[in-house]
Write a protein that holds these residues in place. Structure first.
Motif, PDB file in Angstrom:
ATOM      1  N   GLY A   2       0.637  -0.941   0.191  1.00  0.00           N
ATOM      2  CA  GLY A   2      -0.104   0.473   0.123  1.00  0.00           C
ATOM      3  C   GLY A   2       0.720   1.310  -0.183  1.00  0.00           C
ATOM      4  O   GLY A   2       0.399   2.304  -0.022  1.00  0.00           O
ATOM      5  N   THR A   3       2.125   1.105   0.163  1.00  0.00           N
ATOM      6  CA  THR A   3       2.917   1.976   0.591  1.00  0.00           C
ATOM      7  C   THR A   3       3.682   2.595  -0.775  1.00  0.00           C
ATOM      8  O   THR A   3       3.660   1.447  -1.497  1.00  0.00           O
ATOM      9  CB  THR A   3       4.055   2.449   1.628  1.00  0.00           C
ATOM     10  N   GLY A   4       3.926   3.803  -1.433  1.00  0.00           N
ATOM     11  CA  GLY A   4       4.803   4.095  -2.045  1.00  0.00           C
ATOM     12  C   GLY A   4       6.370   3.216  -2.134  1.00  0.00           C
ATOM     13  O   GLY A   4       6.563   3.195  -1.117  1.00  0.00           O
ATOM     14  N   ARG A   5       6.982   3.086  -3.558  1.00  0.00           N
ATOM     15  CA  ARG A   5       8.742   2.659  -3.238  1.00  0.00           C
ATOM     16  C   ARG A   5       9.598   3.346  -3.617  1.00  0.00           C
ATOM     17  O   ARG A   5       9.890   3.869  -4.647  1.00  0.00           O
ATOM     18  CB  ARG A   5       9.037   1.169  -4.103  1.00  0.00           C
ATOM     19  N   LEU A   6      10.212   3.806  -2.442  1.00  0.00           N
ATOM     20  CA  LEU A   6      11.128   4.854  -2.622  1.00  0.00           C
ATOM     21  C   LEU A   6      12.521   3.987  -2.743  1.00  0.00           C
ATOM     22  O   LEU A   6      13.149   3.293  -1.696  1.00  0.00           O
ATOM     23  CB  LEU A   6      10.959   6.137  -1.549  1.00  0.00           C
ATOM     24  N   SER A   7      13.386   4.066  -3.854  1.00  0.00           N
ATOM     25  CA  SER A   7      14.308   3.528  -4.314  1.00  0.00           C
ATOM     26  C   SER A   7      15.752   5.251  -4.797  1.00  0.00           C
ATOM     27  O   SER A   7      16.307   6.148  -4.850  1.00  0.00           O
ATOM     28  CB  SER A   7      14.495   3.268  -5.872  1.00  0.00           C
ATOM     29  N   ILE A   8      17.302   4.253  -3.387  1.00  0.00           N
ATOM     30  CA  ILE A   8      17.849   5.465  -3.435  1.00  0.00           C
ATOM     31  C   ILE A   8      19.802   4.856  -3.910  1.00  0.00           C
ATOM     32  O   ILE A   8      19.650   3.464  -3.263  1.00  0.00           O
ATOM     33  CB  ILE A   8      18.460   5.897  -2.182  1.00  0.00           C
ATOM     34  N   ASP A   9      19.812   5.351  -5.198  1.00  0.00           N
ATOM     35  CA  ASP A   9      20.855   4.133  -5.843  1.00  0.00           C
ATOM     36  C   ASP A   9      22.263   5.552  -5.342  1.00  0.00           C
ATOM     37  O   ASP A   9      22.452   5.966  -5.235  1.00  0.00           O
ATOM     38  CB  ASP A   9      20.907   4.741  -7.412  1.00  0.00           C
ATOM     39  N   LEU A  10      22.871   4.202  -4.201  1.00  0.00           N
ATOM     40  CA  LEU A  10      23.878   4.837  -3.646  1.00  0.00           C
ATOM     41  C   LEU A  10      25.189   5.131  -4.676  1.00  0.00           C
ATOM     42  O   LEU A  10      26.274   5.865  -4.075  1.00  0.00           O
ATOM     43  CB  LEU A  10      24.267   3.752  -2.711  1.00  0.00           C
ATOM     44  N   LEU A 226       4.548   5.090  -7.354  1.00  0.00           N
ATOM     45  CA  LEU A 226       3.813   5.099  -5.889  1.00  0.00           C
ATOM     46  C   LEU A 226       2.843   4.118  -6.370  1.00  0.00           C
ATOM     47  O   LEU A 226       2.070   4.525  -8.003  1.00  0.00           O
ATOM     48  CB  LEU A 226       3.215   6.796  -6.291  1.00  0.00           C
ATOM     49  N   PRO A 227       1.968   3.238  -6.291  1.00  0.00           N
ATOM     50  CA  PRO A 227       0.689   2.423  -6.021  1.00  0.00           C
ATOM     51  C   PRO A 227      -0.619   2.592  -6.116  1.00  0.00           C
ATOM     52  O   PRO A 227      -0.602   3.444  -5.713  1.00  0.00           O
ATOM     53  CB  PRO A 227       0.979   1.272  -4.916  1.00  0.00           C
ATOM     54  N   VAL A 228      -1.247   2.554  -7.225  1.00  0.00           N
ATOM     55  CA  VAL A 228      -2.211   2.299  -7.767  1.00  0.00           C
ATOM     56  C   VAL A 228      -3.468   1.817  -6.607  1.00  0.00           C
ATOM     57  O   VAL A 228      -3.607   1.109  -6.827  1.00  0.00           O
ATOM     58  CB  VAL A 228      -3.037   2.449  -9.487  1.00  0.00           C
ATOM     59  N   ILE A 229      -4.293   2.277  -6.201  1.00  0.00           N
ATOM     60  CA  ILE A 229      -5.115   2.198  -5.162  1.00  0.00           C
ATOM     61  C   ILE A 229      -6.504   1.511  -6.355  1.00  0.00           C
ATOM     62  O   ILE A 229      -7.207   0.546  -5.587  1.00  0.00           O
ATOM     63  CB  ILE A 229      -5.531   2.800  -3.768  1.00  0.00           C
ATOM     64  N   GLN A 230      -6.932   2.907  -6.889  1.00  0.00           N
ATOM     65  CA  GLN A 230      -8.213   2.180  -7.895  1.00  0.00           C
ATOM     66  C   GLN A 230      -8.331   3.211  -8.647  1.00  0.00           C
ATOM     67  O   GLN A 230      -7.577   4.554  -8.790  1.00  0.00           O
ATOM     68  CB  GLN A 230      -9.313   2.781  -6.419  1.00  0.00           C
ATOM     69  N   VAL A 231      -8.897   3.136  -9.566  1.00  0.00           N
ATOM     70  CA  VAL A 231      -9.185   3.118 -10.549  1.00  0.00           C
ATOM     71  C   VAL A 231     -10.758   3.400 -11.085  1.00  0.00           C
ATOM     72  O   VAL A 231     -11.408   2.399 -10.560  1.00  0.00           O
ATOM     73  CB  VAL A 231      -8.574   2.217 -12.072  1.00  0.00           C
ATOM     74  N   ASP A 291      -3.310  11.280   2.294  1.00  0.00           N
ATOM     75  CA  ASP A 291      -2.766  10.257   1.486  1.00  0.00           C
ATOM     76  C   ASP A 291      -3.056   9.966   0.382  1.00  0.00           C
ATOM     77  O   ASP A 291      -2.517   8.324   0.008  1.00  0.00           O
ATOM     78  CB  ASP A 291      -3.569   8.668   2.640  1.00  0.00           C
ATOM     79  N   LEU A 292      -3.409  10.676  -0.334  1.00  0.00           N
ATOM     80  CA  LEU A 292      -3.907  10.773  -1.743  1.00  0.00           C
ATOM     81  C   LEU A 292      -3.368  11.568  -2.926  1.00  0.00           C
ATOM     82  O   LEU A 292      -3.604  12.329  -2.324  1.00  0.00           O
ATOM     83  CB  LEU A 292      -5.593   9.804  -1.925  1.00  0.00           C
ATOM     84  N   ILE A 293      -3.117  10.993  -4.110  1.00  0.00           N
ATOM     85  CA  ILE A 293      -3.744  11.929  -5.685  1.00  0.00           C
ATOM     86  C   ILE A 293      -4.339  11.329  -6.114  1.00  0.00           C
ATOM     87  O   ILE A 293      -4.032   9.987  -6.391  1.00  0.00           O
ATOM     88  CB  ILE A 293      -2.326  12.138  -5.768  1.00  0.00           C
ATOM     89  N   ILE A 294      -5.241  12.316  -7.139  1.00  0.00           N
ATOM     90  CA  ILE A 294      -5.705  11.725  -8.510  1.00  0.00           C
ATOM     91  C   ILE A 294      -5.287  12.077  -9.119  1.00  0.00           C
ATOM     92  O   ILE A 294      -4.786  12.876  -9.319  1.00  0.00           O
ATOM     93  CB  ILE A 294      -7.343  12.165  -8.067  1.00  0.00           C
ATOM     94  N   GLU A 305      -0.275  -0.288 -12.833  1.00  0.00           N
ATOM     95  CA  GLU A 305      -0.603  -0.939 -10.891  1.00  0.00           C
ATOM     96  C   GLU A 305       0.411  -0.210 -10.714  1.00  0.00           C
ATOM     97  O   GLU A 305       0.637   0.155  -9.038  1.00  0.00           O
ATOM     98  CB  GLU A 305       0.267  -2.185 -11.337  1.00  0.00           C
ATOM     99  N   HIS A 306       1.068   0.820 -10.512  1.00  0.00           N
ATOM    100  CA  HIS A 306       1.867   2.525 -10.253  1.00  0.00           C
ATOM    101  C   HIS A 306       2.119   3.165 -11.002  1.00  0.00           C
ATOM    102  O   HIS A 306       2.294   3.028 -12.201  1.00  0.00           O
ATOM    103  CB  HIS A 306       3.199   2.142  -9.454  1.00  0.00           C
ATOM    104  N   LEU A 307       2.952   4.403 -10.133  1.00  0.00           N
ATOM    105  CA  LEU A 307       2.937   5.670 -11.586  1.00  0.00           C
ATOM    106  C   LEU A 307       3.858   6.047 -11.109  1.00  0.00           C
ATOM    107  O   LEU A 307       3.776   6.248  -9.873  1.00  0.00           O
ATOM    108  CB  LEU A 307       1.946   6.564 -11.566  1.00  0.00           C
ATOM    109  N   SER A 308       5.136   6.665 -11.757  1.00  0.00           N
ATOM    110  CA  SER A 308       6.280   7.118 -10.882  1.00  0.00           C
ATOM    111  C   SER A 308       5.993   8.851 -10.353  1.00  0.00           C
ATOM    112  O   SER A 308       5.623   9.757 -11.728  1.00  0.00           O
ATOM    113  CB  SER A 308       7.238   7.304 -11.812  1.00  0.00           C
ATOM    114  N   ILE A 309       6.682   9.490 -10.060  1.00  0.00           N
ATOM    115  CA  ILE A 309       6.526  10.906  -9.211  1.00  0.00           C
ATOM    116  C   ILE A 309       8.416  11.611  -9.458  1.00  0.00           C
ATOM    117  O   ILE A 309       8.298  12.378  -9.657  1.00  0.00           O
ATOM    118  CB  ILE A 309       5.791  11.031  -8.481  1.00  0.00           C
ATOM    119  N   LEU A 310       9.309  10.663  -9.431  1.00  0.00           N
ATOM    120  CA  LEU A 310      10.563  10.844  -9.043  1.00  0.00           C
ATOM    121  C   LEU A 310      11.202   9.753  -9.957  1.00  0.00           C
ATOM    122  O   LEU A 310      10.672   9.291  -9.745  1.00  0.00           O
ATOM    123  CB  LEU A 310      11.216  11.327  -7.865  1.00  0.00           C
TER     124      LEU A 310
END
Length: 344
Positions: A2-10, A226-231, A291-294, A305-310
């Motif tokens: 249910g939460t977004g995935r933040l990936s950090i490239d060391l 960011l995962p999509v909860i509902q469409v 908690d939400l963005i449309i 299934e998900h959308l990227s914001i960064l």
């Protein structure tokens, strides 16, 4: 999930540090305050130490404690807030090096932890931290007799290369420190890019390590999916979000993603931010909520299934521009609810 995935490239952080150090041709002490600008001080600092960084900067003694736990003995940890009341135990036990900012801090340090290394910050015009000319003149002899390990100041306008304040501060810093046998430091990321006159003996790269301006050649560091909860489908004329702030001008398909201003995606992004599905832009609609963005996904061939914001199509500074702020705030505002991963 249910939460977004933040990936950090060391590896990107290390590459940015190496690039800035190469420009300066002098030791580069990474600034890892504020939990390494929100990206995780332990993994970030350990990667930089493994690559050769031997000096680091944090804001407070408590951050120095966390950094020492992450790094172990060896690397030098400078504390930019200086020696605050109550810091003596942490300073001594963790081997921290306060950068004292005032006569009071200097006396506190010399009295409470005699023999413990310290640096000095001098104010050259920013009027934020450090000793002004008259204060420095009054205590310089005492301070220098105790063998400080660093004299530093901070540039107010380094991200504007042609700003006259840069040359003014450089000249004043030289007047206050020339002829003293103490290592000197004036430049963070912006100052490094101003050229060798500003480099002195140590530079302090910060935002440039993490992919931000003014280091235009920085490698991107963070991606956020960011995962999509509902469409759902809307007819022309229907509305979405708080306050009915958006109205469909055509038959539309909207995806609700899991993130909002509680996760550092500022409410000021409302009506202004774009998310991405691969190479396809998808505009956010309505107001950013807690908690939400449309997001309008009408033009996608299939439900995401998900959308990227960064990511490749949107940097921290581009997201900051949309929010009316700076990349620093975007990074340091990233919330604790994301599933974080650090990759080498």
């Amino acid at each position: 999930m249910g939460t977004g995935r933040l990936s950090i490239d060391l590896s990107a952080i290390v590459a940015n540090w190496q690039a800035l150090a190469s420009l300066a041709r002098t030791p580069a002490a990474p600034v890892v305050k504020a939990d390494a600008y929100g990206l995780g001080v332990g993994p970030v600092a350990r990667a930089l130490a493994a690559a050769g960084a031997r000096q680091f900067f944090v804001a407070y003694a408590e951050e120095g404690f966390a950094l020492r736990r992450a790094l172990g003995p060896g690397p030098e940890i400078f504390v930019l807030s200086g020696h605050m009341a109550g810091d003596a135990r942490l300073v001594a036990e963790c081997g921290l090096t306060p950068v004292v900012n005032s006569v009071d801090q200097l006396m506190r340090h010399l009295e409470s932890v005699p023999g413990q290394p310290f640096g000095l910050q001098l104010d050259t015009g920013m009027n934020r931290l450090g000793m002004e000319w008259n204060e420095w003149a009054a205590v310089a002899e005492i301070a220098l007799s105790q063998n400080p390990v660093l004299l530093m100041s901070h540039l107010a306008c380094a991200d504007e290369p042609d700003h006259p304040m840069n040359a003014y501060q450089l000249d004043l810093f030289r007047q206050m420190t020339d002829g003293l046998n103490v290592p000197r430091s004036l430049s963070a990321t912006g100052g490094i890019l101003l050229g060798p006159d500003y480099h002195f003996d140590l530079v302090r790269p910060g935002i440039g390590l993490y992919g931000g301006l003014p280091f235009e050649h920085a490698r991107p560091v963070a991606t956020l999916d960011l995962p999509v909860i509902q469409v759902r489908d809307l007819q022309a004329g229907e509305v979405a979000g708080y306050g009915n702030a958006w109205q469909a001008q055509r038959p539309s398909r909207l995806a609700t993603v899991s993130a909002g201003y509680a996760d550092g995606l500022l409410r000021s992004l409302s009506h202004k931010v774009t998310l991405w599905h691969g190479d396809t832009p998808c505009p956010a609609v309505g107001r950013v909520s807690m908690d939400l963005i449309i997001v309008d996904v009408t033009d996608l061939p299939e439900d995401p299934e998900h959308l990227s914001i960064l990511g490749p199509h949107q940097t921290i500074d581009q997201l900051a521009d949309a929010a009316g702020t700076i990349g620093y705030e975007v990074l340091t505002s990233l919330g604790t609810r994301y599933a974080r991963s650090h990759r080498e």
